[in-house]
Write an enzyme that holds these catalytic residues in place. Structure first.
Site, PDB file in Angstrom:
ATOM      1  N   LEU A  64       0.827  -1.211   0.000  1.00 32.12           N
ATOM      2  CA  LEU A  64       0.000   0.000   0.000  1.00 32.12           C
ATOM      3  C   LEU A  64       0.855   1.253   0.000  1.00 32.12           C
ATOM      4  O   LEU A  64       0.422   2.305  -0.451  1.00 32.12           O
ATOM      5  CB  LEU A  64      -0.914   0.012   1.226  1.00 32.12           C
ATOM      6  CG  LEU A  64      -2.031  -1.034   1.272  1.00 32.12           C
ATOM      7  CD1 LEU A  64      -2.718  -1.006   2.631  1.00 32.12           C
ATOM      8  CD2 LEU A  64      -3.043  -0.772   0.174  1.00 32.12           C
ATOM      9  N   GLY A  65       2.049   1.138   0.552  1.00 28.51           N
ATOM     10  CA  GLY A  65       2.901   2.313   0.578  1.00 28.51           C
ATOM     11  C   GLY A  65       4.107   2.098   1.466  1.00 28.51           C
ATOM     12  O   GLY A  65       4.236   1.074   2.125  1.00 28.51           O
ATOM     13  N   GLY A 112       6.623   4.169   4.355  1.00 26.05           N
ATOM     14  CA  GLY A 112       6.729   5.348   5.186  1.00 26.05           C
ATOM     15  C   GLY A 112       8.049   5.338   5.914  1.00 26.05           C
ATOM     16  O   GLY A 112       8.902   4.478   5.672  1.00 26.05           O
ATOM     17  N   GLY A 115       8.441   1.937   7.780  1.00 30.00           N
ATOM     18  CA  GLY A 115       8.440   0.647   7.118  1.00 30.00           C
ATOM     19  C   GLY A 115       7.417   0.591   6.012  1.00 30.00           C
ATOM     20  O   GLY A 115       6.801   1.590   5.645  1.00 30.00           O
ATOM     21  N   VAL A 143       3.958  -0.847   4.124  1.00 26.27           N
ATOM     22  CA  VAL A 143       2.601  -1.207   4.526  1.00 26.27           C
ATOM     23  C   VAL A 143       1.975  -2.095   3.453  1.00 26.27           C
ATOM     24  O   VAL A 143       2.098  -1.817   2.257  1.00 26.27           O
ATOM     25  CB  VAL A 143       1.736   0.056   4.703  1.00 26.27           C
ATOM     26  CG1 VAL A 143       0.374  -0.316   5.270  1.00 26.27           C
ATOM     27  CG2 VAL A 143       2.423   1.046   5.598  1.00 26.27           C
ATOM     28  N   LYS A 196       1.736  -3.197   8.739  1.00 29.85           N
ATOM     29  CA  LYS A 196       2.963  -2.413   8.584  1.00 29.85           C
ATOM     30  C   LYS A 196       4.136  -3.204   9.112  1.00 29.85           C
ATOM     31  O   LYS A 196       4.143  -3.640  10.252  1.00 29.85           O
ATOM     32  CB  LYS A 196       2.811  -1.097   9.354  1.00 29.85           C
ATOM     33  CG  LYS A 196       4.085  -0.305   9.444  1.00 29.85           C
ATOM     34  CD  LYS A 196       3.830   1.116   9.895  1.00 29.85           C
ATOM     35  CE  LYS A 196       3.178   1.932   8.801  1.00 29.85           C
ATOM     36  NZ  LYS A 196       2.980   3.318   9.142  1.00 29.85           N
ATOM     37  N   ASP A 241       6.245  13.095  13.790  1.00 28.84           N
ATOM     38  CA  ASP A 241       6.280  12.967  12.332  1.00 28.84           C
ATOM     39  C   ASP A 241       4.924  13.285  11.706  1.00 28.84           C
ATOM     40  O   ASP A 241       4.427  12.546  10.867  1.00 28.84           O
ATOM     41  CB  ASP A 241       6.748  11.555  11.948  1.00 28.84           C
ATOM     42  CG  ASP A 241       7.278  11.493  10.518  1.00 28.84           C
ATOM     43  OD1 ASP A 241       7.549  12.568   9.942  1.00 28.84           O
ATOM     44  OD2 ASP A 241       7.400  10.381   9.982  1.00 28.84           O
TER      45      ASP A 241
END
Ligand SMILES: *[C@@H]1O[C@H](CO)[C@@H](O)[C@H](O)[C@H]1NC(C)=O
Ligand SMILES: *[C@@H]1O[C@H](CO)[C@@H](O)[C@H](O)[C@H]1NC(C)=O
Ligand SMILES: *[C@@H]1O[C@H](CO)[C@@H](O)[C@H](O)[C@H]1NC(C)=O
Ligand SMILES: *[C@@H]1O[C@H](CO)[C@@H](O)[C@H](O)[C@H]1NC(C)=O
Ligand SMILES: *[C@@H]1O[C@H](CO)[C@@H](O)[C@H](O)[C@H]1NC(C)=O
Ligand SMILES: *[C@@H]1O[C@H](CO)[C@@H](O)[C@H](O)[C@H]1NC(C)=O
Ligand SMILES: *[C@@H]1O[C@H](CO)[C@@H](O)[C@H](O)[C@H]1NC(C)=O
Length: 775
Positions: free
Chosen positions: A496-497, A499, A502, A504, A519, A614
């Site tokens: 999914l992505g 970051g 880590g 996801v 994640k 963050d």
């Protein structure tokens, strides 16, 4: 000792039986579905061969000697039924295969070496021998849903119920012989944790190599590896002549011991069952349905204003018969009411629990909360949760449990508005109640059954928790194994992505019905399991509608993974910086307010203060109603110290990171206020804070925003037509206060929220760069 001798004896019987060489099947033999032939045991009671399944055929072991040709074992139970044209071959080179007319082979058994012969034994065990007459494969070692006399369910193995009486493929319940010595029933597709269990033998902690055994006299018991009986489920001592016994986990999730008298050719009778209440098995009714006892039988009902997904199929569950929209209409009036489902208990999957005095307050609390779709009330605790509800059942006699479901106001309900939309008991309920009251004995048995059930599960919980950090306080946070997560994410297939913490992945739980985000943490401090779990508990206990909810975690060897609720609209960055997904001014301000509420909760309202460290649009996820939820909170603590410095974006220009990060000054909650200020400016202007595609003086948003503010040229910042100038000015001032260089001058999040809402005056902010000389 006696039982050990007995087992030696039993093993001896099986071996001698083999040596008698009865009903041997030789290489080169074959069977076809249509010939009605099979390989029978010497006694003629058991047979191995084809039986009819759906509109085709399957291969297995079944009772041949009696009219009920009950199947007790099936090969490849989840493969589609075979066509009438297949052949079962015991090939001359010693393979047992099913061969289709097109020549496609399917293995029926997978022995480690080639077989020399086979036999259907009188015990119901189908075995393959090698040339030394040693058993190299047996059906007893891979049971499906049934245990026969002399058969064992050994440690780590499971029986699975069938889909239906006529379909032997894997159904929705399982019975597991756990490595902790406990024999436990769960729904399929759950992890082996106490909260999913609906029956347990309570023998956990009594050995790591325990088996479930069934003896010739109908005794069903748990035996440890040195031959000590840990628990008798049935006492046995039943007649052994001309009677067969077998144990099966039935389609309804209850496991039963059956007997059959060969002499009288009667039906199977149930000698013992794991439960008398057919509503006990969790998941019988699927999502959003609940189980009620109708006389002696279970019946599934849907939540009010819900309808079966597939009529007549309980496990498919129920869905809304109305479309859910954002919970307030434009004019602010409520579109929903609450309907009550009295006397029901559900799985606790709440996002928030409140100590509240009355049911009515609980109902009202859920109605007011846009994130709340249902609430359960019990003993003064109101638990708000999202749909779907799971594992529901009606508990007569326990009148203090009530569930409230948020449903749309339909024209029909408006006409007959009852106090807060309270549902009346239906005629059926009253009838059931009436029947139960007259049958006092029945109630007593139900109550005692519940009491027994509760005690069992409680005992099970107590012991199974003792070895670990006690997680019982946060019922909703789950611990997963790495292989659970591998299964849930289909081998980490869909990313999914990525970051700062880590990668996801998309995954599913609850039989594929709920999507989650998994994640995988990278560069996590290799700290102890206990510390990790402590951190997880802190995160798990923070429930707020503007925070992404942590559902579980995994601490397995080197692996550290977190399981979050899935946000269907991606991140704020996805929406905000894409011109085609334009957000209206009002929506953006609402998003800003919600983000502020989430940060305020982290700073001041949860039990231990959390500095996010963050905050940025990539870490703000959007749910299905485009309501923002902050993710990754609480993780900063888990990172290695050197890792925290890599937050710093591009040197020289400013990212979302507060200047004190660069200066080795202590980082406080004011660092989050700074990051929020940058995000707020981005929300105002719908652009990234650093964007070199603009002319140089506009490229750095905070500088550009301040110069527009000084020059009283606010129009240059927004492209929207319909922006209220005074509101724009106010919001911009808030942003400029937040991004001041000096942390102590930045407002607190509480102040920020008051300023955003327009309830306090906002002084003219100084230039953010006026303090830059100290860098
Ligand atoms: C399987 O059995 C059928 C019927 O006996 C025979 O025609 C066929 O050749 C056999 N196939 C193999 C691979 O032995
Ligand atoms: C089996 O149970 C007996 C009695 O509780 C115990 O003494 C023995 O150590 C157990 N065996 C194993 C292998 O745990
Ligand atoms: C468990 O016990 C059985 C005897 O009851 C033994 O044959 C088997 O090897 C044991 N398994 C393990 C893993 O200890
Ligand atoms: C189980 O039953 C057998 C035979 O009835 C008896 O000898 C044994 O003591 C019982 N064990 C337990 C733990 O109840
Ligand atoms: C066995 O059960 C079937 C259906 O469940 C019933 O029709 C039949 O009468 C029963 N037979 C006996 C001997 O009870
Ligand atoms: C949903 O079902 C309820 C009760 O079954 C009914 O009163 C209501 O009109 C239905 N709503 C819709 C939109 O079909
Ligand atoms: C019921 O529906 C589920 C899907 O929700 C499906 O997997 C199952 O096979 C169905 N059961 C029957 C008996 O049709």
């Amino acid at each position: 000792m006696a039982s050990l001798l007995f087992f030696i004896f039993l093993t001896a019987i099986i071996t001698t039986e083999a040596q008698r060489g009865e009903s041997i099947v030789n290489l080169g033999s074959s069977l076809t579905p249509t010939s009605k032939s099979s390989w029978q045991s010497q006694s003629g009671f058991y047979a191995f061969g084809f039986y009819q399944q759906a509109n085709g055929y399957a291969v297995g072991v079944f009772f041949a000697g009696i009219p009920e040709k009950t199947v007790v074992w099936t090969a490849n139970r989840d493969k589609p039924p075979a066509l009438a044209s297949v052949t079962l071959n015991f090939t001359s080179d010693g393979r047992l295969i099913m061969q289709s007319a097109q020549g496609i082979d399917t293995a029926i058994a997978d022995p480690p070496e080639r077989a020399a012969s086979a036999s259907m034994l009188d015990s119901g065990n189908f075995v393959l021998y090698n040339s030394d007459k040693k058993i190299i494969w047996q059906s007893f070692e891979s049971p499906t849903n049934t245990l026969l006399q002399g058969q064992r369910l050994t440690v780590g193995n499971e029986l699975f119920s069938s889909v239906s009486v006529s379909d032997q493929s894997t159904g929705i319940f399982r019975l597991k012989m756990q490595t902790d010595g406990n024999l436990v029933q769960y729904p399929v597709q759950t992890t082996d944790v106490a909260e999913y269990a609906y029956w347990a033998s309570g023998t956990d902690g009594k050995g790591s190599n325990v088996s479930l055994c069934l003896d010739d006299d109908g005794r069903l018991y748990l035996l440890n590896s040195t031959g000590t009986i840990l628990k008798n489920l049935t006492q046995g001592g039943y007649p052994t002549k001309d009677v067969v016994y077998f144990m099966r986990i039935d389609v309804d999730g209850i496991f039963r011991l059956f007997s059959h008298n060969l002499d009288k050719n009667g039906n199977f009778s149930v000698i013992w069952s794991s439960s008398n209440n057919k509503c006990d098995p969790k998941g019988l009714c699927g999502l959003n349905g609940f189980c009620t006892m109708n006389d002696q039988d279970a019946n599934c009902l849907c939540l009010p204003d819900f309808a079966s997904v597939i009529e007549g199929n309980w496990s498919s569950g129920c869905e809304r018969n109305f479309t859910a929209e954002s919970c307030k209409s434009k004019d602010g009036s409520m579109k929903y009411i609450m309907k009550a489902v009295p006397n029901t208990v559900w799985e606790d999957d709440s996002f928030s629990s409140l100590t509240i005095l009355t049911k009515d307050d609980c109902e009202a609390a859920c109605l007011k909360d846009c994130n709340c779709e249902a609430a359960t009330y019990r003993d003064g605790v109101c638990r708000k949760q999202k749909l779907p509800l799971r594992f529901g059942r009606r508990v007569l006699g326990d009148v203090n449990n009530i569930a409230f479901i948020k449903v749309a106001i339909s024209t029909s309900t408006i006409n007959k508005i009852e106090p807060l939309g309270r549902e009346k008991y239906s005629r059926k309920d009253i009838m059931i109640l009436g029947i139960s009251l007259s049958a006092f004995g029945l109630i007593m048995s139900v109550i005692s059954a519940i009491a027994i059930y509760k005690n069992r599960v409680r005992a099970y919980r107590r012991v199974s928790n003792s070895g670990n950090v006690d997680l019982s306080m946060d019922v909703s946070l789950r611990s997963f194994t790495y292989s659970d997560l591998e299964k849930m994410t289909n081998g980490f297939k869909e990313e999914l992505g990525r970051g700062s913490f880590g990668t996801v992945y998309k995954g599913t739980i609850w039989n594929g019905q709920k999507i989650v985000a998994v994640k995988r943490l990278e560069k996590v401090l290799t700290e102890g399991e206990r510390e990790f779990q402590t951190e997880m508990k802190v995160i798990g206990r923070t429930h707020h509608k503007n925070l992404v909810r942590l559902l579980g975690y995994c601490h397995d060897g080197e692996n550290r993974l977190l399981v979050y609720e899935y946000m269907s609209n991606g991140s704020l960055a996805n929406i905000l910086f894409k011109p085609e997904k334009k957000l209206f001014w009002d929506e953006r301000i609402e998003i800003a307010r919600n983000i502020a509420k989430g940060i305020l909760y982290l700073h001041e309202e949860c039990e231990s203060q959390i500095i996010h460290c963050d905050i940025k649009p990539q870490n703000i996820l959007m749910d299905e109603y485009r309501c923002p939820k902050i993710s990754d909170f609480g993780l900063a603590k888990l990172l290695k110290p050197d890792q925290t410095n890599t937050f710093t974006g591009i040197r020289g220009t400013k990212g979302y990171v507060a200047p004190e990060w660069h200066r080795n000054q202590p980082v406080t909650i004011k660092a989050d206020v700074y990051s929020f200020g940058i995000v707020l400016l981005e929300l105002i202007c719908c652009r990234k804070n650093v964007d070199w595609s603009f002319p140089e003086e506009e490229a750095i948003l905070e500088e550009w925003a301040y110069s527009c503010f000084e020059a009283l040229e606010l129009d240059k910042l927004v492209s929207d037509q319909d922006v209220d100038k005074r509101q724009l000015e106010r919001i911009l001032k808030v942003g400029l206060w937040c991004i001041l260089d000096e942390p102590s001058l930045r407002p607190s999040m509480k102040k920020v929220l008051l300023m955003l809402e327009g309830t306090v005056d906002i002084p003219i902010p100084p230039s953010p760069t006026s303090f830059l000389s100290t860098v």
